[in-house]
Design an enzyme around this catalytic site. Structure first.
Site, PDB file in Angstrom:
ATOM      1  N   ASP A 257      95.443 134.468  56.764  1.00 13.51           N
ATOM      2  CA  ASP A 257      94.560 135.344  57.624  1.00 13.51           C
ATOM      3  C   ASP A 257      93.282 135.649  56.843  1.00 13.51           C
ATOM      4  O   ASP A 257      92.152 135.922  57.505  1.00 13.51           O
ATOM      5  CB  ASP A 257      95.180 136.598  58.217  1.00 13.51           C
ATOM      6  CG  ASP A 257      96.304 136.128  59.089  1.00 13.51           C
ATOM      7  OD1 ASP A 257      96.175 135.453  60.355  1.00 13.51           O
ATOM      8  OD2 ASP A 257      97.738 136.355  58.755  1.00 13.51           O
ATOM      9  N   SER A 258      93.579 136.134  55.400  1.00 11.73           N
ATOM     10  CA  SER A 258      92.492 136.482  54.699  1.00 11.73           C
ATOM     11  C   SER A 258      91.446 135.459  54.433  1.00 11.73           C
ATOM     12  O   SER A 258      90.280 135.719  54.434  1.00 11.73           O
ATOM     13  CB  SER A 258      93.121 136.990  53.397  1.00 11.73           C
ATOM     14  OG  SER A 258      92.082 137.571  52.260  1.00 11.73           O
TER      15      SER A 258
END
Length: 459
Positions: A257-258
């Site tokens: 996600d990052s």
């Protein structure tokens, strides 16, 4: 430069719950641990985690478009998102997806999932269509609950105003053809695009990325490879490989996600795809080094930042060593033009304990200490060279003229300096004594100094 147009995140919002405790015995009826002293920690998950990660990295507005049910899990998730991102809800039924991890220290014992595998969506609000048309970039965070398969969602994505980054899921829909960048991990790429090349070597990963571009008809595919970094392919020619910054410890949950959030933000700011992937690899490494998803709330933009720039992993390195009862060693200096004297001192310092943190003066600090012609090498490059040494575990850059402030934050057990301080009290010794640390002097390799090297080069 950021602007007022938003980054829009579209996808499945989950509620993640960590039940963190200790375990020192097994149950008498089965070979499983008894977890005690349990602390409950809740955080946004899925597309909601990607949105709050993005919001912590930018002053650009971040909007999350996600299906939301009317249940207790949804209410808890709304509370976590409040004040962080703007939420545009798609009415849905099927229950909020909740993922619960039972963890002992840094290790997961079991994960318990609840909520229907897929959600039933209502009508897409006009507000969602409007923010997508105005988007600087769009991040699709697919977690396989049916959002990305919805015809109305796909139609709205086709009209999006900015480049699309698509973080796929094995149970999710194919990316829309207008997608600029798709970011599967290695396992996802292997499941979707099996090729003749076996294994996870770069040749096999590159072949899968090319096959995915043909299969999906998208602009580029970046296969994330965990600690190995990422491979970026445009479907032809040699792929670009971006190595990751080594990180010791840390929770990799949420790293994907990052990565996707950072890539989308960089594209929103005008970066080309290769620049976005390179920046995303660095952002994901830093995210894991800070503790991963478990530390999601520690990176809010409005949180006070220390007057120290730490490379990814320094806090987790120290925490890991202390948890094992080890000794944290630190040393410091300008380290401009690293020479054999530096290497000998660093190697000796690492031998005094279980990890070595190197504190280096920033460029402005070096100029104040050494004069306007120094440093010869920027702090970022000095840090990269030091990190490449096998006996250096982490690097910290400090702005002050002395390392007193950074030492007070890190609180090492030993502060080691090389040079001719023997018999004299090191300037940092008084700071170390406040928490029971020890300052020591190491033998210096005679005949090696940066200043002497510079003077010889001028003659």
């Amino acid at each position: 430069m950021t602007g007022s147009r938003p980054l829009v995140v579209v996808g499945d919002a989950l509620l993640d719950v960590d039940l963190v405790g200790t375990a020192s015995r097994l149950t008498p009826d089965a070979p499983v641990p008894v977890v005690e002293d349990v602390e409950t920690r809740e955080r946004p998950g899925g597309a909601a985690l990607a949105a709050v990660i993005a919001a912590a990295q930018t002053s650009r507005p971040v909007v999350l478009i996600a299906p939301m049910d009317d249940d207790d899990g949804a209410d808890r998730l709304r509370a976590l998102l409040a004040g962080r991102v703007r939420l545009v809800e798609i009415p849905a039924t099927g229950g909020t997806a909740v993922k619960q991890r039972v963890r002992v220290g840094d290790h997961s014992v079991v994960r318990i999932d609840s909520g229907a595998p897929t959600a039933t969506l209502g009508a897409l609000p006009d507000e969602a269509r409007s923010v997508l048309r105005d988007a600087a970039a769009v991040l699709v965070a697919d977690y396989g609950r049916g959002t990305t398969a919805s015809p109305q969602v796909r139609e709205a994505l086709a009209d999006a105003g900015g480049p699309i980054v698509w973080d796929p899921h094995p149970r999710g829909a194919d990316p829309v053809p207008s997608t600029r960048l798709v970011t599967p991990n290695g396992a996802e790429a292997a499941r979707v695009a099996p090729v003749d090349a076996a294994g996870d070597g770069l040749a096999a990963v590159g072949a899968r990325a090319e096959a995915l571009i043909r299969h999906w008809g998208v602009g580029a595919v970046s296969v994330t490879l965990g600690s190995r970094g990422a491979l970026l392919s445009y479907g032809e020619g040699a792929p670009m490989v971006v190595p990751a910054v080594p990180v010791t410890g840390g929770d990799p949950c949420g790293a994907g996600d990052s990565f996707a959030a950072a890539a989308a933000l960089l594209l929103a700011d005008g970066a080309v795809t290769g620049e976005a992937v390179a920046g995303a690899v660095a952002a994901a490494s830093a995210f894991v080094g800070r503790g991963g998803a478990a530390a999601w709330d520690a990176t809010r933009r409005d949180a006070p930042a220390p007057n120290v720039i730490a490379e990814p992993g320094v806090d987790s390195v120290i925490a890991r060593v202390r948890a094992a009862g080890g000794t944290v060693v630190a040393t410091g200096g300008c380290f401009d033009l690293i020479h054999p004297g530096h290497v000998a001192t660093l190697r000796a310092a690492r031998g005094l304990g279980d990890c070595l943190v190197v504190c280096i003066n920033s460029d402005d600090s070096v100029r104040r200490l050494k004069g306007p012609s120094r440093p010869l090498v920027t702090a970022a490059d000095r840090a990269r060279v030091l990190e490449a040494l096998e006996f250096v575990d982490a690097v910290v850059v400090f702005e002050e003229d002395t390392p007193a402030e950074v030492l007070d934050r890190l609180r090492p057990d030993v502060w080691a300096k090389g040079g001719d301080y023997a018999g004299a009290d090191l300037p940092e010794a008084a700071v170390l004594r406040t928490w029971g640390g020890q300052a020591v002097v190491l033998p210096y390799l005679d005949g090696h100094s940066t200043t002497a090297l510079v003077e010889r080069s001028r003659t």
